[in-house]
Design an enzyme around this catalytic site. Structure first.
Site, PDB file in Angstrom:
ATOM      1  N   THR A   1      -8.662   6.682  -1.866  1.00 64.44           N
ATOM      2  CA  THR A   1      -9.998   6.116  -2.092  1.00 64.44           C
ATOM      3  C   THR A   1     -11.080   7.174  -1.862  1.00 64.44           C
ATOM      4  O   THR A   1     -12.176   7.057  -2.409  1.00 64.44           O
ATOM      5  CB  THR A   1     -10.254   4.906  -1.168  1.00 64.44           C
ATOM      6  OG1 THR A   1      -9.765   5.203   0.137  1.00 64.44           O
ATOM      7  CG2 THR A   1      -9.548   3.668  -1.694  1.00 64.44           C
TER       8      THR A   1
ATOM      9  N   LYS B   1      -8.673  13.853   5.092  1.00 61.95           N
ATOM     10  CA  LYS B   1      -7.840  12.644   5.063  1.00 61.95           C
ATOM     11  C   LYS B   1      -6.812  12.807   6.172  1.00 61.95           C
ATOM     12  O   LYS B   1      -6.702  13.877   6.765  1.00 61.95           O
ATOM     13  CB  LYS B   1      -7.167  12.460   3.700  1.00 61.95           C
ATOM     14  CG  LYS B   1      -6.416  13.697   3.187  1.00 61.95           C
ATOM     15  CD  LYS B   1      -5.839  13.475   1.793  1.00 61.95           C
ATOM     16  CE  LYS B   1      -6.847  13.733   0.674  1.00 61.95           C
ATOM     17  NZ  LYS B   1      -6.886  12.663  -0.318  1.00 61.95           N
ATOM     18  N   ARG B   2      -6.033  11.754   6.466  1.00 59.97           N
ATOM     19  CA  ARG B   2      -4.982  11.910   7.456  1.00 59.97           C
ATOM     20  C   ARG B   2      -4.064  13.074   7.081  1.00 59.97           C
ATOM     21  O   ARG B   2      -3.831  13.319   5.894  1.00 59.97           O
ATOM     22  CB  ARG B   2      -4.178  10.600   7.568  1.00 59.97           C
ATOM     23  CG  ARG B   2      -4.934   9.501   8.269  1.00 59.97           C
ATOM     24  CD  ARG B   2      -5.229   9.880   9.711  1.00 59.97           C
ATOM     25  NE  ARG B   2      -4.037   9.876  10.513  1.00 59.97           N
ATOM     26  CZ  ARG B   2      -3.754   8.972  11.450  1.00 59.97           C
ATOM     27  NH1 ARG B   2      -4.607   7.995  11.722  1.00 59.97           N
ATOM     28  NH2 ARG B   2      -2.629   9.051  12.140  1.00 59.97           N
TER      29      ARG B   2
ATOM     30  N   HIS C   1       0.797  -1.231   0.000  1.00 58.13           N
ATOM     31  CA  HIS C   1       0.000   0.000   0.000  1.00 58.13           C
ATOM     32  C   HIS C   1       0.824   1.274   0.000  1.00 58.13           C
ATOM     33  O   HIS C   1       0.264   2.362   0.173  1.00 58.13           O
ATOM     34  CB  HIS C   1      -0.917   0.053   1.216  1.00 58.13           C
ATOM     35  CG  HIS C   1      -1.985  -0.984   1.233  1.00 58.13           C
ATOM     36  ND1 HIS C   1      -3.244  -0.774   0.717  1.00 58.13           N
ATOM     37  CD2 HIS C   1      -1.981  -2.258   1.685  1.00 58.13           C
ATOM     38  CE1 HIS C   1      -3.975  -1.864   0.881  1.00 58.13           C
ATOM     39  NE2 HIS C   1      -3.228  -2.785   1.464  1.00 58.13           N
TER      40      HIS C   1
ATOM     41  N   LYS D   1     -14.865   8.364  -3.679  1.00 52.84           N
ATOM     42  CA  LYS D   1     -16.117   8.648  -2.958  1.00 52.84           C
ATOM     43  C   LYS D   1     -16.680  10.010  -3.341  1.00 52.84           C
ATOM     44  O   LYS D   1     -17.885  10.166  -3.548  1.00 52.84           O
ATOM     45  CB  LYS D   1     -15.878   8.597  -1.437  1.00 52.84           C
ATOM     46  CG  LYS D   1     -15.497   7.213  -0.937  1.00 52.84           C
ATOM     47  CD  LYS D   1     -14.949   7.220   0.502  1.00 52.84           C
ATOM     48  CE  LYS D   1     -14.227   5.896   0.770  1.00 52.84           C
ATOM     49  NZ  LYS D   1     -13.416   5.924   2.002  1.00 52.84           N
TER      50      LYS D   1
ATOM     51  N   LYS E   1       0.652  14.270   1.650  1.00 54.31           N
ATOM     52  CA  LYS E   1      -0.700  14.557   1.167  1.00 54.31           C
ATOM     53  C   LYS E   1      -0.908  16.059   0.936  1.00 54.31           C
ATOM     54  O   LYS E   1      -1.881  16.477   0.335  1.00 54.31           O
ATOM     55  CB  LYS E   1      -1.746  14.026   2.148  1.00 54.31           C
ATOM     56  CG  LYS E   1      -1.765  12.490   2.275  1.00 54.31           C
ATOM     57  CD  LYS E   1      -2.806  12.030   3.277  1.00 54.31           C
ATOM     58  CE  LYS E   1      -2.716  10.549   3.632  1.00 54.31           C
ATOM     59  NZ  LYS E   1      -3.273   9.667   2.570  1.00 54.31           N
TER      60      LYS E   1
HETATM   61  N1  GPQ Z   1      -2.337   3.491   3.406  1.00 53.46           N
HETATM   62 CL1  GPQ Z   1       1.122   1.893   4.068  1.00 53.46          CL
HETATM   63  C1  GPQ Z   1      -2.799   3.759   4.680  1.00 53.46           C
HETATM   64  O1  GPQ Z   1      -3.933   4.227   4.861  1.00 53.46           O
HETATM   65  N2  GPQ Z   1      -2.006   3.474   5.739  1.00 53.46           N
HETATM   66  C2  GPQ Z   1      -0.791   2.916   5.599  1.00 53.46           C
HETATM   67  O2  GPQ Z   1      -0.088   2.680   6.583  1.00 53.46           O
HETATM   68  C3  GPQ Z   1      -0.364   2.631   4.286  1.00 53.46           C
HETATM   69  C4  GPQ Z   1      -1.132   2.942   3.210  1.00 53.46           C
HETATM   70  C5  GPQ Z   1      -3.223   3.837   2.274  1.00 53.46           C
HETATM   71  C6  GPQ Z   1      -2.546   4.585   1.148  1.00 53.46           C
HETATM   72  O3  GPQ Z   1      -1.854   5.693   1.673  1.00 53.46           O
HETATM   73  C7  GPQ Z   1      -3.624   5.024   0.168  1.00 53.46           C
HETATM   74  O4  GPQ Z   1      -3.051   5.648  -0.946  1.00 53.46           O
HETATM   75  C8  GPQ Z   1      -4.433   3.814  -0.280  1.00 53.46           C
HETATM   76  O5  GPQ Z   1      -5.543   4.227  -1.030  1.00 53.46           O
HETATM   77  C9  GPQ Z   1      -4.919   3.015   0.905  1.00 53.46           C
HETATM   78  O6  GPQ Z   1      -3.840   2.675   1.766  1.00 53.46           O
HETATM   79  C10 GPQ Z   1      -5.609   1.732   0.499  1.00 53.46           C
HETATM   80  O7  GPQ Z   1      -4.842   1.015  -0.408  1.00 53.46           O
END
Ligand code: GPQ
Length: 841
Positions: free
Chosen positions: A678, A567-568, A374, A682, A573
């Site tokens: 994601t 988002k976080r 991811h 949405k 980001k």
């Molecule tokens: N993602 Cl490695 C997280 O939410 N937490 C994590 O620790 C890691 C990945 C996310 C990623 O940043 C997004 O781009 C993806 O859409 C999401 O995972 C699902 O794949």
């Protein structure tokens, strides 16, 4: 012990078997019964909390009936099952989802109303199940919904944290973390006190040769912690299939050991042991895209993996099949590297406990696992120190060394003499101390590795896992672009839009086959339709405006352009790019004449998201956003033209209010850093446009909806490395507009500038790693294009309709079907006519 009811008595049993309610009267009867008996209250003592509890218990009973049938059906059919291992499941609320998925929300609404309650108030009583940080955990939740809705025999396995992700409070502009104790009342889980697994830690390994000359390893000593199962039913949409999410909770083994301590008067330390054991599943680590290498985290991982594998293997052994059939019956998907120990644990079970040969066992293991990556961010790639491993899991470390040895031997055969290659791909990093590279272990132990969007899957093949593509060949690496469940993210979050779409496409079928949305294209210029469409967006903005008023006290104009980034909070980001852009807009407004101001589209900039508690830069960004809001929102020169809002404690249930209310949302990561994203999906699915970089799934969204319907800007992933190099070794001049923004910050316009020195400094003096300055001009220009485009509402609405019509690809159903076909090799288990479903559309 034989636990089934004897054959002759089964008729009696069946006669009294629970029957799921389908009518309003039966639902009300259940609610009243639960209030009066389960909760021991009366009609004179039934508040909204009690009504929520009773309504949930009524639905829970219904779900568990279907859950039982589903599990029986899957056991009898004896087909291949999927196990989705994830340390995070960001589920949000369950009641609304359960009502909609079983198709009985209208009945519940009427029933509750007859009993004196508004369904919205009842739904709002529920505490979010927030066992996740962000995208990764929410993806797992969407996958569970899709797997159940598509009738896949699938289980989720996770940890039952006592504390989910912290609650965020904003105090004087700063983030403050408050613990999220969510288990006070949770009607959605079923404790299985009969399903308890012993998990071992520490100790040592004794090796010897048995009479047959076979090498035997025994892991002995150390301590035992007990894992108890808690099951959460996962209802599919418009199908009786109700799958299981099994979460493990830790407890001390209250065996002789404790007892001895207790008897010898060491009461305190026996209680302390208990507490230490319970600590394992106590709290979710609050880091997103960051690995901190803490021992307790490794303990969590092994605890969860060992209990889950024990459970999976036990179920397999009941079928009495040969071990070689294990991968024909079982597919295990690793959600990131967090469950990678499962590879080692299965190998250990097969060779140490079941006596298989190494090679035979390893073939089974590698055919069983798939690994999803991811992120490419180096700080997020898990590594565990060898000494820590040696102490906690001595036998696993030995097996990892053996896996690595056999792997490196095979690399040596393929690339003789390439010592650099061996060093680069070794599972053990030769650092001080040595480290176990979990992603490499996951690749070596799986038959497929996938990224989560096309660009991301290409990037892992050409950067961090490049050597592994050479070693294993390109076919081992694949892409499955993420998706989202349209049930929660359209039907539940945006009921009016869902209803409008249903009325034009012949019912709710689009929720099961999202490509049906295509039929909306023909309404893109339909006057009547566009009017309704726009009214719904406006109503959703009014709903959010009310929420903003009630939580922040700020009045925002629902006719203004709502620009949302939730988002976080993370430097990659780039919420800082957004807030600098807002400050630039503020400067522009201040410099305008009243005449010029009249021509500008009013805007509300809305932010939300949590910073990891130890991530100072992210917390500084939150602080700056709040301080800018405090100044801008009360500036009479600005009025409605610009409002800046920070929404506290962004979570899944808040996302359900926020997402349908955007005009534009921002997905503006430095190109190449956001694996997929994601929330971008949405927002578009809810009729918002997006402003974004060429990153993650933004690229595929553009391909699907057309480049006229998205605002793309910024440098491309392929140019990032060179730009960084120039910052560090060439001349680095900042964008002049950004300099003006920094000058304003430094003039203490938003409070003591000292507080923001690290943030501006990271761009001015420390290499601007995330390319904020490089992308600033392009960002500002694109925001101007957004202003212009928004003035033409007719065209804007058409763009949003066309976009929604083209979003079918991003259903998590498509995504799960791809996993099933390309990685798991499993098929759905069709459901017969035994459905007790409500018939609501
Ligand atoms: N993602 Cl490695 C997280 O939410 N937490 C994590 O620790 C890691 C990945 C996310 C990623 O940043 C997004 O781009 C993806 O859409 C999401 O995972 C699902 O794949």
């Amino acid at each position: 012990v034989e636990a089934s009811i004897p054959e002759p008595q089964r008729d009696a049993w069946k006669k009294f078997q629970a029957k799921p309610f389908v009518s309003k009267d039966d639902f009300e009867k259940e609610v009243v019964r639960h209030v009066e008996t389960t909760l021991a209250r009366s009609m004179f003592n039934c508040d909204e909390t009690a009504a929520y509890a009773a309504a949930s218990l009524a639905f829970r009973d219904r779900l568990i009936t279907e859950w039982n049938r589903t599990q029986q059906r899957q056991t009898f059919a004896d087909t291949k099952r999927v196990y989705y291992l994830s340390l995070e499941f960001l589920m949000g609320r369950a009641l609304d989802n359960a009502m909609l998925n079983v198709g009985l929300k209208n009945i519940a609404k009427e029933g509750l109303s007859e009993l004196g309650f508004r369904i919205e108030d009842i739904i709002n009583q529920e505490h979010d199940a927030a066992l996740g940080n962000g995208g990764l955990g929410r993806l797992a939740a969407c996958f569970l919904d899709s797997m159940a809705s598509l009738n896949f025999p699938a289980w989720g396995y996770g940890l039952r944290y006592k504390y989910g992700i912290f609650k965020q409070e904003i105090v004087d502009g700063y983030q403050v973390e408050v613990p999220d104790y969510w288990l006070d009342f949770n009607p959605w889980e079923f404790p299985r006190h009969d399903i308890v697994v012993d998990v071992q830690f520490y100790g040592g390994v004794r090796k010897y040769q048995d009479e047959a000359g076979k090498n035997v390893a025994v892991w002995e000593g150390g301590e035992i912690v007990k894992a108890t199962a808690y099951d959460v039913p996962i209802p599919g949409f418009n199908t009786p299939t109700t799958n299981n999410m099994r979460l493990w909770s830790s407890k001390a083994a209250s065996g002789e050991f404790d007892f001895q301590k207790f008897n010898s008067g060491d009461y305190e330390s026996s209680v302390a042991d208990q507490q230490r054991a319970e600590t394992i599943s106590a709290v979710l680590y609050p880091n997103d895209n960051l690995d901190r290498g803490k021992e307790l985290r490794l303990k969590q991982q092994y605890f969860w993996v060992a209990a889950s594998l024990y459970d999976i293997v036990r179920r397999f052994k009941k079928s009495k099949r040969a071990w070689s059939e294990f991968p024909d019956q079982i597919a295990i998907q690793l959600n990131d590297t967090h469950p990678t120990l499962a590879i080692v644990e299965l190998q250990r079970i097969l060779i140490d406990m079941e006596g298989l040969d190494w090679d035979e066992a390893w073939t089974i293991v590698t055919n069983t696992f798939g690994y999803t990556n991811h992120t490419v961010l180096p700080e997020a790639l898990e590594k565990w120190s060898v000494p820590l491993f040696q102490n906690l899991l001595p036998r696993h470390l030995q097996i990892i060394y053996d896996i690595n040895m056999f792997f490196l031997q095979s690399v040596e055969r393929k690339f003789p003499g390439d010592r650099d290659m061996l060093g680069r791909v070794s599972i053990i990093e030769e650092s001080q101390p040595k480290m176990v590279r979990m992603a490499f272990l996951a690749i070596v132990g799986s038959h497929k590795v996938n990224g989560v969007a096309e660009l991301h899957s290409d990037l892992i093949k050409t950067t961090i896992f490049k050597d592994f593509v050479k070693i294993f060949g390109p076919d081992k690496f694949t892409n499955v672009t993420n998706g989202i469940t349209p049930r929660r993210w359209l039907h539940q979050a945006n009921p009016r839009l869902s209803e409008l779409i249903a009325s034009k496409t012949g019912g709710l079928g689009f929720l099961k086959d999202l490509n049906v949305l295509n039929e909306l294209e023909k309404f893109a210029d339909d006057k009547e339709f566009k009017k309704e469409w726009a009214e719904i967006k406006y109503a959703n903005k009014v709903r959010l405006a009310k929420y903003i008023k009630s939580t922040t006290g700020v009045t925002v104009n629902p006719a203004a352009l709502f620009d949302i980034q939730v988002k976080r909070i993370h430097e990659y980001k780039r919420q800082q790019l957004n807030i600098f852009g807002v400050i630039h807009r503020y400067l522009t407004i201040k410099a305008m004449t009243p005449e010029e101001r009249k021509k500008l589209a009013p805007r509300v900039s809305i932010f939300g998201g949590k910073a990891a508690p130890g991530y100072w830069m992210a917390k500084t960004i939150i602080h700056l956003i709040n301080n800018v809001g405090a100044v801008v929102n009360k500036d009479p020169d600005v009025g409605d033209l610009l409002k800046v809002i920070f929404l506290e404690d962004y979570n899944v249930s808040k996302a359900e209010i926020i997402t349908p209310a955007s005009d534009v949302s921002e997905h503006i990561s430095t190109a190449g850093t956001e694996a997929s994203g994601t929330s971008n999906m949405k927002f578009v699915l809810n009729g918002g446009l997006i402003i974004g970089t060429c990153d993650g799934a933004n690229i595929e969204i553009t391909r699907e909806i057309g480049e006229n319907n998205i605002f793309l800007f910024g440098n491309l992933a392929e140019d990032v490395e060179d730009l960084r190099h120039t910052h560090n070794y060439g001349s680095h001049t900042l964008d002049p507009d950004l300099v003006k923004v920094f000058d304003l910050i430094k003039s203490n316009a938003f409070g003591d500038a000292g507080a923001f020195g690290a943030l501006t400094g990271s761009i001015e003096d420390h290499g601007d790693y995330y390319l904020v300055s490089d992308d600033f001009h392009s960002y500002i220009q694109t925001q101007t294009l957004v202003d212009e485009a928004y003035k033409n509402q007719e065209e804007w609405i058409t763009k949003t309709i066309l976009s929604v019509a083209r979003m079918g690809f991003f259903s998590s159903d498509r995504c799960i079907n791809e996993y099933a076909e390309m990685i798991w090799n499993v098929e759905p288990l069709p459901v017969g006519k035994e459905s007790g479903l409500g018939k609501e559309e």
